[in-house]
Design an enzyme around this catalytic site. Sequence first.
Site, PDB file in Angstrom:
ATOM      1  N   GLN A 242     -31.690 -28.954   4.030  1.00 24.99           N
ATOM      2  CA  GLN A 242     -32.426 -27.810   3.510  1.00 24.99           C
ATOM      3  C   GLN A 242     -32.309 -27.675   1.999  1.00 24.99           C
ATOM      4  OE1 GLN A 242     -30.789 -24.550   5.792  1.00 24.99           O
ATOM      5  NE2 GLN A 242     -31.723 -25.246   7.700  1.00 24.99           N
TER       6      GLN A 242
ATOM      7  N   HIS B 273     -28.340 -24.187   4.704  1.00 25.24           N
ATOM      8  CA  HIS B 273     -28.047 -22.849   4.188  1.00 25.24           C
ATOM      9  C   HIS B 273     -27.666 -22.829   2.712  1.00 25.24           C
ATOM     10  CE1 HIS B 273     -27.043 -21.495   8.612  1.00 25.24           C
ATOM     11  NE2 HIS B 273     -28.226 -22.082   8.488  1.00 25.24           N
TER      12      HIS B 273
ATOM     13  N   GLU C 184     -33.112 -10.902   9.368  1.00 24.80           N
ATOM     14  CA  GLU C 184     -32.916  -9.556   8.824  1.00 24.80           C
ATOM     15  C   GLU C 184     -33.687  -9.322   7.534  1.00 24.80           C
ATOM     16  OE1 GLU C 184     -28.276  -8.965  10.356  1.00 24.80           O
ATOM     17  OE2 GLU C 184     -28.757  -8.827   8.215  1.00 24.80           O
TER      18      GLU C 184
ATOM     19  N   TYR D 280     -22.697  -7.015   4.684  1.00 23.40           N
ATOM     20  CA  TYR D 280     -23.844  -7.003   5.590  1.00 23.40           C
ATOM     21  C   TYR D 280     -23.565  -7.675   6.937  1.00 23.40           C
ATOM     22  CZ  TYR D 280     -26.306  -4.743   1.886  1.00 23.40           C
ATOM     23  OH  TYR D 280     -26.680  -3.811   0.944  1.00 23.40           O
TER      24      TYR D 280
ATOM     25  N   TYR E 288     -27.670 -21.221  18.877  1.00 30.82           N
ATOM     26  CA  TYR E 288     -28.859 -21.982  19.253  1.00 30.82           C
ATOM     27  C   TYR E 288     -28.785 -22.510  20.683  1.00 30.82           C
ATOM     28  CZ  TYR E 288     -30.137 -21.735  14.343  1.00 30.82           C
ATOM     29  OH  TYR E 288     -30.466 -21.283  13.092  1.00 30.82           O
TER      30      TYR E 288
END
Length: 386
Positions: free
Chosen positions: A100, A166, A261, A271, A282
């Site tokens: 990613q 991430h 979110e 958070y 998953y």
Amino acid sequence: MRYFYFLMLLGLTACNGAETTESNATAAPDRAANTEPTMMLTAAGVEAETVFNYEDILWGFTFLPDGRMIATEKGGKLLLIEGDSSTLIGGVPEVRAVGQGGLLDVLLDQDFANNRLVYLSYSRSEDGGEKGFTSVGRGRLSDDGTTLEDFTSLYDGGPATDKGQHYGSRMVWGPNDGHLYFTIGDRGNRDENPQDTTRDGGKVYRITADGNIPDDNPFVGTPNAKEAIYSYGHRNLQGMAVHPETGEIWENEHGPRGGDEVNVIEAGKNYGWPVITYGINYDGSQITQEVAKSGMEQPLHYWVPSIAPSGMAFVTGDRYPGWEGDLLVGSLKFSYLKLVHLDGKNVTGEQDLIKNIGRVRDVRMGPDGYIYASIEGTGIVRVVPV
């Protein structure tokens, strides 16, 4: 007969303009004043026009003051876009485009018209090796637009890891303080990074334009803390926008399987990830039974199942009746633009715009008042009412 004379007397009194008394009754509303209906544009009322064709992944883009665009290609190219053509900008830092990671967001300096500074977030390798981290830096766009000069890293979110997921990462300017806010995902290390303020990853950060730490950052002076951290307990944040009226920083982040979110960021707040979440693993197993806990913030909004949120923007201007102030979120999973209707911080409804458009990476309001989005394998589109 007396009744007949009484009626005649009443009639004569009225005709002679008898004295009237002031009424205390409430005046009737002018019903003609609000006869124009309030109409809201529907999802069927817009379509996408491709304004720039590109077959690879344009991860982020922004507009120059003259209307041209700068866009990041995930593989490591920085493009200067004019109309339906583009040129490559040199001087871009080497990126580690694995998983990613890659060349991610792009942001102009607040005084770009004078200093021509451009900020990039990207994944970079540690000493050219197999491990990498998210970095934020800046360089000066040359006067002819061909080169990013003197590019310098301002923040490196270590430690480096060989994991490919991430990285984050979005950037915005805080309108009330002029500082740079940016995101770094938890880097696939959910059990250590997000809840530990002595470690990078799973955080929103706040630095000055030249990379220093603001004195009023929430963890300044905390022993061993990463003092650039502004909030923590996040997973993978790929959308960020400034509310056009309140100046608040809003972000969206990927949950695991469910639990994506939208959050409003406040200094020093936790958070919750992965202690609380509305998602599961998953493979269907539980991460935690907890969806709320004292000292941890609830999301303003969340999605189950996941939509895989990406770039986001608030709708401004008057080209989209009934949408002003609402939130746009790109969906990677379902290939549409998600329009979230808002009343302040209350979500009042949602629409899916232009279904099957492709994986949406970034969303921006253009200087012409239209919505623009970058779509994997397509390029950049403009959303127009029909």
